[in-house]
Design a protein around this motif. Sequence first.
Motif, mmCIF file in Angstrom:
data_model
loop_
_atom_site.group_PDB
_atom_site.id
_atom_site.type_symbol
_atom_site.label_atom_id
_atom_site.label_comp_id
_atom_site.label_asym_id
_atom_site.label_seq_id
_atom_site.Cartn_x
_atom_site.Cartn_y
_atom_site.Cartn_z
ATOM 1 N N ALA A 53 0.833 -1.208 0.000
ATOM 2 C CA ALA A 53 0.000 0.000 0.000
ATOM 3 C C ALA A 53 0.865 1.254 0.000
ATOM 4 O O ALA A 53 0.545 2.244 -0.674
ATOM 5 C CB ALA A 53 -0.943 -0.006 1.205
ATOM 6 N N VAL A 54 1.965 1.219 0.733
ATOM 7 C CA VAL A 54 2.885 2.361 0.766
ATOM 8 C C VAL A 54 3.439 2.627 -0.631
ATOM 9 O O VAL A 54 3.467 3.772 -1.092
ATOM 10 C CB VAL A 54 4.031 2.126 1.777
ATOM 11 N N GLY A 55 3.863 1.580 -1.325
ATOM 12 C CA GLY A 55 4.395 1.759 -2.684
ATOM 13 C C GLY A 55 3.384 2.408 -3.609
ATOM 14 O O GLY A 55 3.711 3.340 -4.351
ATOM 15 N N ARG A 56 2.152 1.935 -3.549
ATOM 16 C CA ARG A 56 1.100 2.516 -4.414
ATOM 17 C C ARG A 56 0.817 3.967 -4.034
ATOM 18 O O ARG A 56 0.649 4.820 -4.900
ATOM 19 C CB ARG A 56 -0.168 1.681 -4.325
ATOM 20 N N SER A 57 0.778 4.242 -2.737
ATOM 21 C CA SER A 57 0.497 5.600 -2.290
ATOM 22 C C SER A 57 1.617 6.566 -2.660
ATOM 23 O O SER A 57 1.359 7.692 -3.088
ATOM 24 C CB SER A 57 0.237 5.638 -0.781
ATOM 25 N N LEU A 58 2.854 6.133 -2.485
ATOM 26 C CA LEU A 58 3.974 6.994 -2.889
ATOM 27 C C LEU A 58 3.921 7.285 -4.384
ATOM 28 O O LEU A 58 4.156 8.418 -4.807
ATOM 29 C CB LEU A 58 5.311 6.346 -2.500
ATOM 30 N N GLN A 59 3.599 6.283 -5.187
ATOM 31 C CA GLN A 59 3.454 6.514 -6.628
ATOM 32 C C GLN A 59 2.336 7.508 -6.906
ATOM 33 O O GLN A 59 2.481 8.399 -7.748
ATOM 34 C CB GLN A 59 3.144 5.206 -7.348
ATOM 35 N N ASP A 65 8.375 6.059 -9.113
ATOM 36 C CA ASP A 65 8.320 4.668 -8.668
ATOM 37 C C ASP A 65 9.729 4.159 -8.404
ATOM 38 O O ASP A 65 10.523 4.016 -9.328
ATOM 39 C CB ASP A 65 7.637 3.790 -9.712
ATOM 40 N N PHE A 66 9.997 3.918 -7.136
ATOM 41 C CA PHE A 66 11.268 3.340 -6.739
ATOM 42 C C PHE A 66 11.054 2.019 -6.022
ATOM 43 O O PHE A 66 11.871 1.598 -5.199
ATOM 44 C CB PHE A 66 12.057 4.321 -5.865
ATOM 45 N N GLY A 67 9.931 1.383 -6.330
ATOM 46 C CA GLY A 67 9.629 0.093 -5.738
ATOM 47 C C GLY A 67 9.646 0.162 -4.227
ATOM 48 O O GLY A 67 9.167 1.110 -3.630
ATOM 49 N N GLY A 68 10.232 -0.842 -3.614
ATOM 50 C CA GLY A 68 10.304 -0.909 -2.168
ATOM 51 C C GLY A 68 11.619 -0.399 -1.603
ATOM 52 O O GLY A 68 11.941 -0.668 -0.453
ATOM 53 N N SER A 69 12.377 0.344 -2.407
ATOM 54 C CA SER A 69 13.684 0.816 -1.970
ATOM 55 C C SER A 69 13.569 2.081 -1.117
ATOM 56 O O SER A 69 13.377 3.181 -1.636
ATOM 57 C CB SER A 69 14.593 1.108 -3.172
ATOM 58 N N ARG A 70 13.700 1.892 0.161
ATOM 59 C CA ARG A 70 13.673 3.058 1.062
ATOM 60 C C ARG A 70 14.831 4.000 0.733
ATOM 61 O O ARG A 70 14.678 5.231 0.793
ATOM 62 C CB ARG A 70 13.751 2.583 2.511
ATOM 63 N N GLN A 87 5.214 20.197 -9.960
ATOM 64 C CA GLN A 87 6.481 19.834 -10.591
ATOM 65 C C GLN A 87 6.608 18.312 -10.698
ATOM 66 O O GLN A 87 7.074 17.785 -11.695
ATOM 67 C CB GLN A 87 7.641 20.405 -9.765
ATOM 68 N N TRP A 88 6.170 17.600 -9.665
ATOM 69 C CA TRP A 88 6.240 16.137 -9.677
ATOM 70 C C TRP A 88 5.317 15.569 -10.749
ATOM 71 O O TRP A 88 5.654 14.598 -11.424
ATOM 72 C CB TRP A 88 5.856 15.560 -8.328
ATOM 73 N N LEU A 89 4.132 16.173 -10.877
ATOM 74 C CA LEU A 89 3.184 15.703 -11.890
ATOM 75 C C LEU A 89 3.767 15.885 -13.287
ATOM 76 O O LEU A 89 3.668 14.992 -14.137
ATOM 77 C CB LEU A 89 1.864 16.462 -11.785
ATOM 78 N N LEU A 90 4.363 17.033 -13.524
ATOM 79 C CA LEU A 90 4.953 17.295 -14.841
ATOM 80 C C LEU A 90 6.119 16.345 -15.116
ATOM 81 O O LEU A 90 6.277 15.857 -16.236
ATOM 82 C CB LEU A 90 5.386 18.759 -14.945
ATOM 83 N N ALA A 91 6.911 16.047 -14.101
ATOM 84 C CA ALA A 91 8.007 15.084 -14.262
ATOM 85 C C ALA A 91 7.454 13.693 -14.559
ATOM 86 O O ALA A 91 8.060 12.914 -15.304
ATOM 87 C CB ALA A 91 8.888 15.064 -13.022
ATOM 88 N N GLY A 92 6.295 13.374 -13.994
ATOM 89 C CA GLY A 92 5.673 12.079 -14.241
ATOM 90 C C GLY A 92 5.295 11.855 -15.695
ATOM 91 O O GLY A 92 5.170 10.715 -16.146
ATOM 92 N N LEU A 93 5.139 12.938 -16.450
ATOM 93 C CA LEU A 93 4.779 12.817 -17.866
ATOM 94 C C LEU A 93 5.872 12.148 -18.694
ATOM 95 O O LEU A 93 5.588 11.609 -19.766
ATOM 96 C CB LEU A 93 4.482 14.197 -18.464
ATOM 97 N N VAL A 94 7.109 12.182 -18.221
ATOM 98 C CA VAL A 94 8.218 11.582 -18.977
ATOM 99 C C VAL A 94 8.794 10.361 -18.263
ATOM 100 O O VAL A 94 9.882 9.896 -18.599
ATOM 101 C CB VAL A 94 9.327 12.634 -19.269
ATOM 102 N N HIS A 95 8.056 9.835 -17.308
ATOM 103 C CA HIS A 95 8.503 8.639 -16.571
ATOM 104 C C HIS A 95 8.532 7.428 -17.512
ATOM 105 O O HIS A 95 7.715 7.333 -18.429
ATOM 106 C CB HIS A 95 7.542 8.383 -15.402
#
Length: 146
Positions: A53-59, A65-70, A87-95
């Motif tokens: 749930a933490v991984g999905r929420s962080l995404q 998305d950095f998986g489970g890597s703390r 800024q994060w949303l705009l960066a997500g466009l090129v993920h």
Amino acid sequence: LTTLRAKLRTDLDGTDAKKVQHAVEALGELHDTQAVQQLIELLEHRDPRVVDAVGRSLQNITKQDFGGSRFRWSGWWRRHQSEPRLQWLLAGLVHPSALIRSAAQDELFEMSGDVASYRYDQPSGERDQAARRWVDWWQSHGYDVI
């Protein structure tokens, strides 16, 4: 919502894994940027359902998305915590992930409409150009984004 978010962040420190999981999921849906550090720390929770749930929420909050890597999440957070979420949303466009790009596209579309003709599944060159148009649009409306 401020009171609710604060209560949910408090619930993250609880001992009931199911309650923690629900708080994690709710904070992700609420895009609570103030919970990011606590969520990163929960990547080491004993219950794998909480960790998932933490991984999905962080995404959902960061459009990264950095998986489970703390370690990787913490590094990203140190570098980007002072940036506006836009800024994060705009960066997500090129993920690299189509799922992340799609989520960023959907959220930006809700905020501004289809001002850039961006589609998450376009070829990368067209996506990059459309993402740049979206950045330019936000800048022309007084937002300090790059």
